[in-house]
Design an enzyme around this catalytic site. Structure first.
Site, PDB file in Angstrom:
ATOM      1  N   HIS A 138       0.759  -1.345  -0.047  1.00 56.11           N
ATOM      2  CA  HIS A 138      -0.127   0.139   0.046  1.00 56.11           C
ATOM      3  C   HIS A 138       0.856   1.401   0.151  1.00 56.11           C
ATOM      4  O   HIS A 138       1.972   1.482   0.671  1.00 56.11           O
ATOM      5  CB  HIS A 138      -0.988   0.153   1.227  1.00 56.11           C
ATOM      6  N   ASP A 260      14.782  18.183  -1.429  1.00 53.31           N
ATOM      7  CA  ASP A 260      15.726  18.364  -2.417  1.00 53.31           C
ATOM      8  C   ASP A 260      16.222  16.963  -3.251  1.00 53.31           C
ATOM      9  O   ASP A 260      16.223  17.034  -4.631  1.00 53.31           O
ATOM     10  CB  ASP A 260      16.867  19.323  -2.274  1.00 53.31           C
ATOM     11  N   GLU A 263      13.748  15.388  -4.880  1.00 52.23           N
ATOM     12  CA  GLU A 263      12.978  15.652  -6.266  1.00 52.23           C
ATOM     13  C   GLU A 263      14.053  15.638  -7.394  1.00 52.23           C
ATOM     14  O   GLU A 263      13.751  15.576  -8.523  1.00 52.23           O
ATOM     15  CB  GLU A 263      13.077  17.483  -5.951  1.00 52.23           C
ATOM     16  N   ASP A 269       8.273  18.126  -8.340  1.00 48.94           N
ATOM     17  CA  ASP A 269       8.509  19.088  -7.673  1.00 48.94           C
ATOM     18  C   ASP A 269       7.577  19.143  -6.273  1.00 48.94           C
ATOM     19  O   ASP A 269       6.174  19.202  -6.459  1.00 48.94           O
ATOM     20  CB  ASP A 269       8.088  20.371  -8.303  1.00 48.94           C
ATOM     21  N   PHE A 270       7.894  18.771  -5.017  1.00 49.74           N
ATOM     22  CA  PHE A 270       6.949  18.411  -3.975  1.00 49.74           C
ATOM     23  C   PHE A 270       6.710  19.844  -3.500  1.00 49.74           C
ATOM     24  O   PHE A 270       7.516  20.751  -3.538  1.00 49.74           O
ATOM     25  CB  PHE A 270       7.723  17.642  -2.890  1.00 49.74           C
ATOM     26  N   GLU A 283      13.114  22.237   2.000  1.00 46.68           N
ATOM     27  CA  GLU A 283      13.411  21.059   1.112  1.00 46.68           C
ATOM     28  C   GLU A 283      14.682  20.690   1.435  1.00 46.68           C
ATOM     29  O   GLU A 283      15.285  19.572   0.991  1.00 46.68           O
ATOM     30  CB  GLU A 283      13.087  21.462  -0.207  1.00 46.68           C
TER      31      GLU A 283
HETATM   32 MN    MN Z   1       2.647  -1.667   3.625  1.00 48.59          MN
HETATM   33 MN    MN Z   2       9.513  21.784  -4.165  1.00 48.24          MN
END
Ligand code: MN
Ligand code: MN
Length: 324
Positions: A138, A260, A263, A269-270, A283
């Site tokens: 999951h 970073d 990414e 791009d978080f 980041e």
């Molecule tokens: Mn799991």
């Molecule tokens: Mn970001």
């Protein structure tokens, strides 16, 4: 009093009342009072690109276009994801976690192929991982959706599943999942994004790519309900990057990294909904990393001052003893 002047008074009262009513109505509209009434008239359909689970952004700019089969946005009630048809699984899954999602429902084990995928796309069936040696892992854990069976059931859709090495899934990965729920029990609200990167093989007759690594980003908000405005440059974020292998450490803290770095590895791009100056501040950090002169690290500063004082006293005594 003449008839004329009485009529004039009635007239002015009438217009005053009308004016007052209009003023109250305008005040109501601008103060948002009839918002619920207006909302009923709006199109009740869900905006296909917005979801509470994407509060911190859409890391890969996934869209609901059928022309985008490797970055296909799917919004569910309990999470959002970017599906990759060519990999037979999600690029990433994103979800909000606070106490409102947690209850006492047991795992439904309601494994199902995701029938909401566009018609004509291969469906990954719950039995397709059989004999592969990998767990049906999951991304949003079943235990993060325990308010009711309907919520829990949704986490068992195969679009939320990646092949995870048993020691990854049942070790450090599950330990971090438990730790996240601990934070929620302490009153935090979390925004979590998880996925896989790289390729170490294929299973399910070549339909499902096994990621080389699994990663996760957790944004820890002090107070529920603040959304993006609750994120500042001191906001705690936890980022991990774990080899999708057996025999790895069970301690999730061994796999901490910076956003970073993730990414750079994933190309995503978080926290794209967060102002860029705040993004660059949080980041680059690794969770728990001690920055010595940090306003939050009073303990560290205290120890530094103590050690400096002891060294100074020692040098002074040494100087005295030498008779200088
Ligand atoms: Mn799991
Ligand atoms: Mn970001």
């Amino acid at each position: 009093m003449g008839n004329n002047s009485r009529r004039r008074i009635i007239k002015s009262i009438f217009w005053s009342v009308c004016g007052a009513c209009l003023a109250i109505a305008l005040l109501g509209i601008f103060s948002g009072f009839p918002e619920s009434a207006l909302a009923l008239k709006r199109n009740p359909a869900i905006d296909p690109t917005s979801s509470v689970h994407l509060t911190m952004g859409n890391p890969s700019q996934a869209t609901t276009s059928l022309q985008n089969p490797t970055n296909y946005l799917m919004l569910k009630r309990t999470y959002a994801l970017s599906y990759n048809r060519d990999r037979g699984g999600p690029n990433w899954v994103s979800w909000q976690l606070n106490s409102s999602w947690l209850g006492r429902v047991q795992r439904t084990e309601d494994w199902n192929a995701d029938l909401s995928l566009p018609s004509g796309w291969d469906l990954i069936s719950p039995s397709s991982y059989k004999g592969s040696g990998y767990d049906r892992g999951h991304m949003i854990p079943s235990d993060d959706r325990t308010k009711n069976t309907r919520d829990n059931s949704e986490t068992f859709q195969m679009t939320n599943i990646l092949p995870q090495a048993p020691d990854n899934n049942r070790g450090a990965w599950v330990e971090l999942e438990k730790y996240a729920r601990e934070l929620v029990r302490k009153g935090n609200e979390l925004y979590i994004i998880a996925g896989g990167v790289g390729q170490k093989g294929k299973i399910a007759r070549g339909k499902v790519v096994v990621p080389a690594r699994t990663w996760k980003v957790i944004i820890v908000l002090e107070r529920p309900g603040e959304g993006v405005s609750g994120v500042n440059s001191n906001t705690r974020t936890i980022a991990v990057d774990m080899p999708n292998e057996n025999g790895i450490s069970q301690d999730w803290q061994q796999f901490k990294t910076s956003i970073d770095k993730l990414e750079a590895d994933t190309g995503y791009d978080f926290l794209s909904a967060v102002p860029s100056d705040i993004q660059s501040a949080i980041e680059s950090r690794v969770d728990g990393e001690i920055t010595f002169f940090n306003s939050r690290n009073i303990f560290g500063i205290g120890i530094f001052v103590l050690v400096a004082a002891l060294v100074a006293i020692g040098l002074y005594k040494f100087k005295q003893r030498l008779g200088l």
